[in-house]
Design a protein around this motif. Structure first.
Motif, PDB file in Angstrom:
ATOM      1  N   ALA A 536      -0.658  -8.390  17.739  1.00  0.00           N
ATOM      2  CA  ALA A 536      -0.116  -7.484  18.754  1.00  0.00           C
ATOM      3  C   ALA A 536       0.119  -6.092  18.179  1.00  0.00           C
ATOM      4  O   ALA A 536      -0.192  -5.081  18.821  1.00  0.00           O
ATOM      5  CB  ALA A 536       1.181  -8.061  19.314  1.00  0.00           C
ATOM      6  N   MET A 537       0.669  -6.001  16.961  1.00  0.00           N
ATOM      7  CA  MET A 537       0.905  -4.681  16.362  1.00  0.00           C
ATOM      8  C   MET A 537      -0.408  -3.926  16.159  1.00  0.00           C
ATOM      9  O   MET A 537      -0.502  -2.725  16.443  1.00  0.00           O
ATOM     10  CB  MET A 537       1.646  -4.843  15.032  1.00  0.00           C
ATOM     11  CG  MET A 537       3.117  -5.175  15.194  1.00  0.00           C
ATOM     12  SD  MET A 537       4.063  -5.087  13.643  1.00  0.00           S
ATOM     13  CE  MET A 537       3.454  -6.542  12.807  1.00  0.00           C
ATOM     14  N   SER A 562       1.558  -3.751   6.681  1.00  0.00           N
ATOM     15  CA  SER A 562       2.671  -4.232   5.857  1.00  0.00           C
ATOM     16  C   SER A 562       2.831  -5.741   5.988  1.00  0.00           C
ATOM     17  O   SER A 562       3.077  -6.441   4.991  1.00  0.00           O
ATOM     18  CB  SER A 562       3.966  -3.525   6.280  1.00  0.00           C
ATOM     19  OG  SER A 562       3.874  -2.134   6.042  1.00  0.00           O
ATOM     20  N   GLN A 563       2.688  -6.227   7.213  1.00  0.00           N
ATOM     21  CA  GLN A 563       2.792  -7.679   7.401  1.00  0.00           C
ATOM     22  C   GLN A 563       1.657  -8.413   6.695  1.00  0.00           C
ATOM     23  O   GLN A 563       1.864  -9.438   6.043  1.00  0.00           O
ATOM     24  CB  GLN A 563       2.792  -8.026   8.892  1.00  0.00           C
ATOM     25  CG  GLN A 563       3.034  -9.502   9.162  1.00  0.00           C
ATOM     26  CD  GLN A 563       2.608  -9.909  10.557  1.00  0.00           C
ATOM     27  OE1 GLN A 563       1.465  -9.687  10.952  1.00  0.00           O
ATOM     28  NE2 GLN A 563       3.527 -10.495  11.314  1.00  0.00           N
ATOM     29  N   ARG A 567       1.806 -11.196   3.535  1.00  0.00           N
ATOM     30  CA  ARG A 567       1.259 -12.547   3.658  1.00  0.00           C
ATOM     31  C   ARG A 567      -0.036 -12.721   2.864  1.00  0.00           C
ATOM     32  O   ARG A 567      -0.651 -13.780   2.915  1.00  0.00           O
ATOM     33  CB  ARG A 567       0.990 -12.859   5.138  1.00  0.00           C
ATOM     34  CG  ARG A 567       2.272 -12.899   5.973  1.00  0.00           C
ATOM     35  CD  ARG A 567       1.951 -13.103   7.450  1.00  0.00           C
ATOM     36  NE  ARG A 567       1.205 -14.337   7.654  1.00  0.00           N
ATOM     37  CZ  ARG A 567       1.768 -15.546   7.745  1.00  0.00           C
ATOM     38  NH1 ARG A 567       3.093 -15.666   7.648  1.00  0.00           N
ATOM     39  NH2 ARG A 567       1.029 -16.622   7.945  1.00  0.00           N
ATOM     40  N   ASP A 568      -0.449 -11.661   2.143  1.00  0.00           N
ATOM     41  CA  ASP A 568      -1.653 -11.701   1.308  1.00  0.00           C
ATOM     42  C   ASP A 568      -2.888 -12.121   2.105  1.00  0.00           C
ATOM     43  O   ASP A 568      -3.698 -12.927   1.664  1.00  0.00           O
ATOM     44  CB  ASP A 568      -1.450 -12.644   0.115  1.00  0.00           C
ATOM     45  CG  ASP A 568      -2.503 -12.411  -0.972  1.00  0.00           C
ATOM     46  OD1 ASP A 568      -3.000 -11.275  -1.063  1.00  0.00           O
ATOM     47  OD2 ASP A 568      -2.844 -13.369  -1.699  1.00  0.00           O
ATOM     48  N   ALA A 574      -8.194  -5.384   4.529  1.00  0.00           N
ATOM     49  CA  ALA A 574      -9.349  -4.485   4.429  1.00  0.00           C
ATOM     50  C   ALA A 574      -9.662  -3.854   5.782  1.00  0.00           C
ATOM     51  O   ALA A 574      -9.943  -2.650   5.879  1.00  0.00           O
ATOM     52  CB  ALA A 574     -10.557  -5.263   3.910  1.00  0.00           C
ATOM     53  N   ARG A 575      -9.599  -4.672   6.845  1.00  0.00           N
ATOM     54  CA  ARG A 575      -9.894  -4.127   8.184  1.00  0.00           C
ATOM     55  C   ARG A 575      -8.867  -3.062   8.571  1.00  0.00           C
ATOM     56  O   ARG A 575      -9.211  -2.008   9.113  1.00  0.00           O
ATOM     57  CB  ARG A 575      -9.896  -5.260   9.205  1.00  0.00           C
ATOM     58  CG  ARG A 575     -10.285  -4.796  10.615  1.00  0.00           C
ATOM     59  CD  ARG A 575     -10.192  -5.889  11.650  1.00  0.00           C
ATOM     60  NE  ARG A 575      -8.810  -6.318  11.852  1.00  0.00           N
ATOM     61  CZ  ARG A 575      -8.314  -7.461  11.402  1.00  0.00           C
ATOM     62  NH1 ARG A 575      -9.081  -8.293  10.713  1.00  0.00           N
ATOM     63  NH2 ARG A 575      -7.056  -7.787  11.618  1.00  0.00           N
ATOM     64  N   LEU A 576      -7.573  -3.323   8.297  1.00  0.00           N
ATOM     65  CA  LEU A 576      -6.535  -2.380   8.694  1.00  0.00           C
ATOM     66  C   LEU A 576      -6.586  -1.092   7.864  1.00  0.00           C
ATOM     67  O   LEU A 576      -6.295  -0.004   8.379  1.00  0.00           O
ATOM     68  CB  LEU A 576      -5.168  -3.051   8.575  1.00  0.00           C
ATOM     69  CG  LEU A 576      -4.856  -4.003   9.735  1.00  0.00           C
ATOM     70  CD1 LEU A 576      -3.712  -4.932   9.379  1.00  0.00           C
ATOM     71  CD2 LEU A 576      -4.536  -3.217  10.997  1.00  0.00           C
ATOM     72  N   TYR A 577      -6.934  -1.204   6.589  1.00  0.00           N
ATOM     73  CA  TYR A 577      -7.129   0.024   5.808  1.00  0.00           C
ATOM     74  C   TYR A 577      -8.218   0.881   6.468  1.00  0.00           C
ATOM     75  O   TYR A 577      -8.102   2.119   6.545  1.00  0.00           O
ATOM     76  CB  TYR A 577      -7.525  -0.315   4.375  1.00  0.00           C
ATOM     77  CG  TYR A 577      -6.360  -0.577   3.452  1.00  0.00           C
ATOM     78  CD1 TYR A 577      -5.351   0.369   3.281  1.00  0.00           C
ATOM     79  CD2 TYR A 577      -6.275  -1.770   2.726  1.00  0.00           C
ATOM     80  CE1 TYR A 577      -4.282   0.136   2.419  1.00  0.00           C
ATOM     81  CE2 TYR A 577      -5.203  -2.015   1.860  1.00  0.00           C
ATOM     82  CZ  TYR A 577      -4.214  -1.054   1.722  1.00  0.00           C
ATOM     83  OH  TYR A 577      -3.163  -1.285   0.874  1.00  0.00           O
TER      84      TYR A 577
END
Length: 704
Positions: A536-537, A562-563, A567-568, A574-577
């Motif tokens: 959702a975020m 961050s989440q 949770r590693d 990689a996608r969020l970066y």
């Protein structure tokens, strides 16, 4: 009821085993069969010549706009008014059959009232019409948008629109084409007040000659000829109503030794309900005569047919409702069709006439205990779930777990081929969607309702694809949300909201999607579901990115990252970066963008994903170019080409070669640029073809 087929003279006979296995979508014998001694019902039209003549004349009549010297802005509406059972729908179909040669774009049909008497929402009717017209239906579109699409689709056509069983003008008016070349035939119980220039053609009973002709189709001419006076009396007792005449005709056809006079005495002896309307008493008497002649097992099946979604049942549905075998249910339905108690829709499906539904429902309420009715409803839903699971499983590869599980199910619940499953799903889709709506509205079978909706979503997606099934999936996700909110199921509520928001976002309703993503985040937190909250975020960030709010988009992507870091979850990191890099690029923060794209590239390298690594490096090279560092951009792009080569992704490698060529052109080295373009052409096998064959490397958003 045991595995027996019912003879409709009141006896029961054992049924022989079927010579072929029972499978959904295939009868147990070619063409099916009917109970012994019964003649098949005939689909013939009798009388109504005066009404047909008046309706044809009404088409030619000058309307109010013509009289006033204005061009007619909309289609002409012909209204056929009458009580259910009066033959009003048959009259409309006969009129349409006569008129259709003058309308090359064909006939569109829609029923505006459910068998239970509830009005069909205008949006659902519009979706059905758009499907018949072959017009894509936007998922989640409101009623005004859908009806507007219907009018737009009919604007350039010459078509007939048959709207059956309308409740009022509010259902008909939004569907009227803004095109006088079209014609609308509406069927209702009374006038459609609010639609101008509509004169109703009121339908009463058949004339005596036509009524006797209808009876003759069931009994043969001998019994009519030997006692014509009794035949006339019988038609009078039936009020000339075709539905009542069909029922008494079926009764006579099942009893070749009974005379018309015998039937007349029986019918006259039946008492009337003083509280019922006088116009409906002939049909009630004829139905009671037919019902009381049924053996108890068949009578029970008939009562339970009132539970069938949209009033349509096949052998599987009747079998589940009654708890009998499929073959026994099929034989019973065939007998009902011969008696006029149901109409045969196609080779497998039967429809309980709308005029009989209130009578059958009243019997169900008075003769069956609520617990038995609920159990029958649960059996029907359970059977539907198992059929949907088989429908989806047959699309899986041979040897897959789903196919192995399918092999262990009974033959009556299996489909022989994926094509047979797809045909079954297509023909049953209205009833299946109605089953889901009814199960949710019931409120006492929520567990079965949830299983049914999950199985239906998977089956529709497997056979139609997520994009083609999106309009139906939207409605199903809304139903899931209703159940989740009613039961306080936060995880399912979050999932339903995410699915609905994705469909909203896919159709351009970004603000609606954003609101749902935020609600899904709250539900995910209430359920303590890290997947739902993270998803959702990230989706909230995507919605803000689509709206061009780079600051908020970056903030929400950062929260999601961050989440994932905590949770590693490396693939998601990689996608969020990468998504953060794209947002910072759009915002002109090239330093932040470059750091995030390099972090994304490092993440893909650790995951062993050379193609992802190459794409991230390509975006880093783009940022360096935007930042005015072409030499660094050139080196980064060369590194990306090498990783694309390792990934053996030819199209990606070609696109990167073209990126290199453009960079070299800007650096003033056209010779090297030509070499890279030639290399891209060779990779794609299109040397000498126009440029632009390779895919351009872009970020998650379409914006540049």
């Amino acid at each position: 009821m045991t595995d027996q087929a019912v003879d409709f003279d009141g006896a029961e006979r054992p049924r022989k085993a079927a010579s072929t296995p029972e499978e959904p979508g295939r009868p147990d014998r070619p063409g099916g069969g009917r109970a012994a001694g019964l003649r098949p019902s005939r689909r013939q039209f009798f009388g109504r010549q005066r009404e047909l003549k008046a309706l044809r004349a009404d088409i030619q009549r000058a309307g109010l706009d013509t009289i006033a010297g204005r061009k007619a802005p909309r289609a002409r509406v012909l209204l056929i008014a009458g009580r259910p059972g009066s033959g009003r729908s048959s009259l409309a179909e006969e009129l349409v059959r006569e008129l259709v040669p003058g309308y090359p774009d064909g006939v569109l049909r829609a029923r505006l009232t459910d068998p239970g008497g509830a009005r069909v929402p205008t949006g659902r009717t519009a979706r059905e019409l758009l499907g018949a017209l072959g017009v894509p239906v936007p998922a989640g579109a409101d009623d005004d948008e859908l009806t507007g699409l219907v009018r737009d689709a009919l604007a350039g056509r010459r078509a007939l629109l048959l709207l059956d069983d309308a409740v009022d003008a509010g259902q008909v008016d939004p569907l009227l084409p803004d095109n006088p070349a079209c014609l609308v035939v509406a069927v209702a119980q009374g006038p459609l007040t609010g639609i101008p220039d509509v004169r109703p053609c009121t339908v009463g009973g058949l004339d005596a000659k036509s009524a006797i002709e209808l009876l003759d189709g069931f009994t043969g001419s001998v019994r009519i000829t030997v006692d014509p006076q009794a035949a006339e009396t019988l038609t009078e007792l039936c009020g000339g109503q075709p539905a009542a005449l069909v029922l008494v005709g079926g009764w006579l056809a099942a009893r070749p030794m009974s005379s018309v006079a015998d039937l007349t005495k029986r019918l006259r002896a039946l008492p009337d309900d003083p509280e019922s309307p006088a116009a409906g008493r002939p049909l009630a008497r004829a139905f009671r005569l037919a019902y009381e002649a049924l053996p108890a097992p068949a009578a029970r099946i008939l009562r339970l047919l009132a539970l069938a979604p949209v009033g349509i049942a096949d052998a599987q549905t009747a079998s589940a409702l009654a708890g009998c075998s499929v073959s026994a249910a099929r034989s019973t339905l065939e007998g009902f069709a011969a008696l006029g108690l149901v109409r045969q829709v196609d080779a497998e499906q039967y429809e309980l006439p709308g005029c009989l539904v209130p009578l059958v429902r009243a019997l169900l309420e008075s003769e069956d205990r609520p617990a038995e009715v609920q159990l029958a409803r649960a059996r029907m839903l359970e059977r539907t779930v198992r059929l949907l699971q088989s429908c989806r499983a047959v699309t899986e590869p041979e040897g897959s777990p789903a196919r192995k599980k399918l092999a262990g199910t009974p033959r009556a619940l299996r489909f022989p081929t994926p094509g047979a499953a797809a045909d079954w799903l297509r023909t049953r889709q209205p009833a299946l969607l109605a089953s889901a709506r009814l199960a949710v509205a019931d409120g006492e079978l929520d567990t079965l309702a949830r299983r049914l909706m999950a199985a239906l979503v998977r089956a529709l997606t497997a056979h139609l694809g997520a994009e083609a099934a999106a309009p139906e999936l939207y409605g199903l996700h809304q139903l899931v949300l209703d159940v989740a909110e009613r039961r306080g199921l936060h995880r399912e509520r979050a999932a339903a909201l995410l699915n609905l928001a994705d469909l909203d976002a896919g159709t351009g309703r970004t603000e609606d999607a954003l609101a749902r993503y935020r609600a899904a985040l709250d539900a995910g937190r209430a359920a303590n579901d890290p997947y739902a909250t993270g998803r959702a975020m990230e989706s909230v960030g995507g919605a803000y990115q689509e709206l061009g709010d780079w600051q908020r988009a970056g903030d929400w992507y950062g929260r999601a990252l961050s989440q994932r870091l905590a949770r590693d979850e490396r693939a998601d990191q990689a996608r969020l970066y990468g998504r953060l890099g794209a947002v910072h690029t759009y915002a002109g923060r090239y330093g932040e963008a470059l750091r995030n794209w390099r972090a994304a590239a490092a993440g893909y390298r650790r995951l062993g994903d050379p193609a992802g690594h190459a794409r991230a490096l390509s975006e880093a090279a783009r940022v360096q170019e935007y930042a005015g560092r072409p030499q660094e951009s050139l080196r980064t792009c060369e590194e990306a080409v090498e990783w694309a080569r390792q990934a053996q992704d030819v199209r990606l490698q070609a696109a990167l070669q073209l990126r290199l060529a453009d960079t070299l052109d800007r650096l003033g080295d056209p010779a090297a640029a030509r070499l890279h373009r030639a290399a891209a052409d060779r990779l794609l096998g299109t040397e000498g073809s126009p440029r632009g064959t390779a895919c351009e490397i872009r970020s998650a958003s379409a914006k540049d």
